[in-house]
Design an enzyme around this catalytic site. Sequence first.
Site, PDB file in Angstrom:
ATOM      1  N   CYS A 147     -31.471 -28.236 -11.348  1.00 18.25           N
ATOM      2  CA  CYS A 147     -31.745 -27.547 -12.608  1.00 18.25           C
ATOM      3  C   CYS A 147     -33.186 -27.865 -12.958  1.00 18.25           C
ATOM      4  CB  CYS A 147     -30.863 -28.099 -13.724  1.00 18.25           C
ATOM      5  SG  CYS A 147     -29.182 -28.330 -13.289  1.00 18.25           S
TER       6      CYS A 147
ATOM      7  N   LYS B  26     -31.177 -11.953   1.027  1.00 18.13           N
ATOM      8  CA  LYS B  26     -30.537 -13.272   0.957  1.00 18.13           C
ATOM      9  C   LYS B  26     -29.027 -13.129   0.962  1.00 18.13           C
ATOM     10  CE  LYS B  26     -30.674 -17.681   0.768  1.00 18.13           C
ATOM     11  NZ  LYS B  26     -31.047 -18.347   2.020  1.00 18.13           N
TER      12      LYS B  26
HETATM   13  C1  BG6 Z   1     -27.582 -12.979   5.496  1.00 18.89           C
HETATM   14  C2  BG6 Z   1     -28.689 -13.967   5.206  1.00 18.89           C
HETATM   15  O1  BG6 Z   1     -27.781 -11.813   4.746  1.00 18.89           O
HETATM   16  O2  BG6 Z   1     -26.308 -13.532   5.156  1.00 18.89           O
HETATM   17  C3  BG6 Z   1     -28.468 -15.194   6.050  1.00 18.89           C
HETATM   18  O3  BG6 Z   1     -29.958 -13.382   5.483  1.00 18.89           O
HETATM   19  C4  BG6 Z   1     -27.105 -15.778   5.758  1.00 18.89           C
HETATM   20  O4  BG6 Z   1     -29.493 -16.149   5.784  1.00 18.89           O
HETATM   21  C5  BG6 Z   1     -25.995 -14.716   5.891  1.00 18.89           C
HETATM   22  O5  BG6 Z   1     -26.847 -16.854   6.641  1.00 18.89           O
HETATM   23  C6  BG6 Z   1     -24.694 -15.266   5.315  1.00 18.89           C
HETATM   24  O6  BG6 Z   1     -24.910 -15.486   3.940  1.00 18.89           O
HETATM   25  P1  BG6 Z   1     -23.873 -16.394   3.124  1.00 18.89           P
HETATM   26  O7  BG6 Z   1     -24.385 -16.344   1.707  1.00 18.89           O
HETATM   27  O8  BG6 Z   1     -22.525 -15.796   3.273  1.00 18.89           O
HETATM   28  O9  BG6 Z   1     -23.924 -17.771   3.708  1.00 18.89           O
END
Ligand code: BG6
Length: 633
Positions: free
Chosen positions: A25, A628
Amino acid sequence: MLHNLFWSVFTALPSEFDFEGIDLCGITGIVSLGRNNIGEILVKCSRKLTYRGYDSVGVAAVFEGKVELRKDVGTVDAVDRLLGLSMMKGDRGIAQLRWATYGPPTKVNAQPHFGCDEAIYGAHNGNIHNYVEYRRELVETGHKVRSENDGELCVHAVDKYYEQTGDMFEAVRLSTRDLKGAFSFAVGRADAKEIYAVKMGSSLVAGVGNNETIASSDLPSVLPVTSNVIYLADGEMLRLTPDTVKVYRVSDGRELDRRPEITTVDIHTAEKGGYPHFMLKEINEQPKVVQDVMGVLQGSKSDRWLKLLEDASKLYLAACGSSYNAGVLGAYYFNRLAGVPLVTAIGGQFEQMYGHTLREDDLCLLVSQSGETKDILNVLNLVKQQQTGRTLGIVNVIGSTLMFNADSYIPMACGYEVSVPATKTYFSQTVILAYLATMLGERNGRLDRQEARRVIGMLSEQLPALAQETIDRTAIIAKNLASTLLGVKDLYCLGYGLTDGVAREGALKIKEICYNHCEGMYSSEFKHGPLSIVTKNYPVIFVTTAEDSWMVINHINEVKCRFGRTIIVGEKENTLEPYVDNATDYLVVPKADILLNPMLDVIPLQLLSYFLSVNLGIDPDLPRNLSKTLTVD
Ligand code: BG6
């Protein structure tokens, strides 16, 4: 420390820049003389911490001897619009941006918090590892604890000792005796002009402005007030008055001579902790991630999770991207440490591959840092609709769909991961899976208590320092190796046994941020077809462990005898030496127990992909076409 190395490579940041690991945080405390619009400056400074995560935000402002507290879930701007945070009157106060680790992001869990009455207020960042037992102790001794947030306990701890001593300085100093974990907090009283702050494992920096002083989790939120800063060390505390910042040692209360220094760091560099990219910062946060996640695992009631694992007749794991690669390593840990098969599947293939084999007493581990990946939520919904089994989420974003809807969840405690390519979240997942496998192994008798304690001890005591040593030792080699791969558009990254998932992760990093084709696969499988691609100097990376190098040298030979280029990641070993033509082709990780080898091996691969990406003129934090979190099918 690595940052000295990077300053020679990337920027000439002054050495006073102190890199803190994970904080979950951001706190800001300001005391001013003459201001009565404290809300405005607190919001302005807090907005600079948004990169640290923003589940909720709040401001406690002191005006005419009373503390007004406004807080809610949402971003700084959203809650400011809702509650008028920047309109709050007063000459002193504390603001906090929350990234949830304990307790879902709700209004009552938002920070700052009051103590038993509304005379004392404060907020923290970091993790209180003895949260469960200390909360119970406070409630049993009559404290009015309102939330599930560990930060509230810091305020009550000060309240407790203020009741005993009547002295705020002593109360703050003594409160740290009750609190275990890595944290910092700021606290004040309605009837006291000053604000206090303590640094016990999480970052804290102070600033001396013009008739106002500030304490904050990070430099970016100090810069709007002043560039005249004081960095604190762990075990130190400070007292803010409108014109002075005094620093003291927590252990004995002795005042320390700390003079403010003008910092020349600009705000964008400061947001990245002084590193050129969030990815590099997050790679460097991995040693602290181990400490934090092990602290959360050992401080939590993990019986709930272990019972789910123990009662399951079959264990499955579904994940995507880097989370899947962590799951592959997890399967090897479950086999080795618990003697139990962990059937892994990529999220999108799970239903077609295992949908009809799931039974009601099976357990599905769903590993997802975002907790919102649609492929994973599809699996969650399938298991719930079919009523075939229970679900255990391993998730970083508290408050995510996965967190709320799985039968139980384990927090990854990594803090906010900004960079699109996963690094510290992958690392946290491998630690959690090794921990679960060990604890399950102890419960089902595969491991005796002593062996289980040994493994847990290695994870919490040895791994953080070994990870740091790996970063420090392999960074410059990885940087030099990257410059020899600039023209390469196609390569393989091979693993064997425990490094199977690690090689896949190394390959994924190169694909994600270097835009090269790099296939991660099992090294014994390479001769069954893919070997045909090898010609003179074709690069193949081998990720090894001390246990399997005797086998892997056969696979290395298959490439070398066809004049391919072999790059080795692993411990320094005589068996491997003959296969290394030059120093850059041997990313040597520190000697460690076989169980820690695969965790350390990923670090040079993360650094290699990072340097190659930067050399190619790519921004590793924001690679093209990627995001992401993918909430689409
Ligand atoms: C992809 C990301 O879209 O999703 C990766 O670019 C990630 O970095 C993958 O490992 C899985 O995402 P999460 O949030 O389910 O772990």
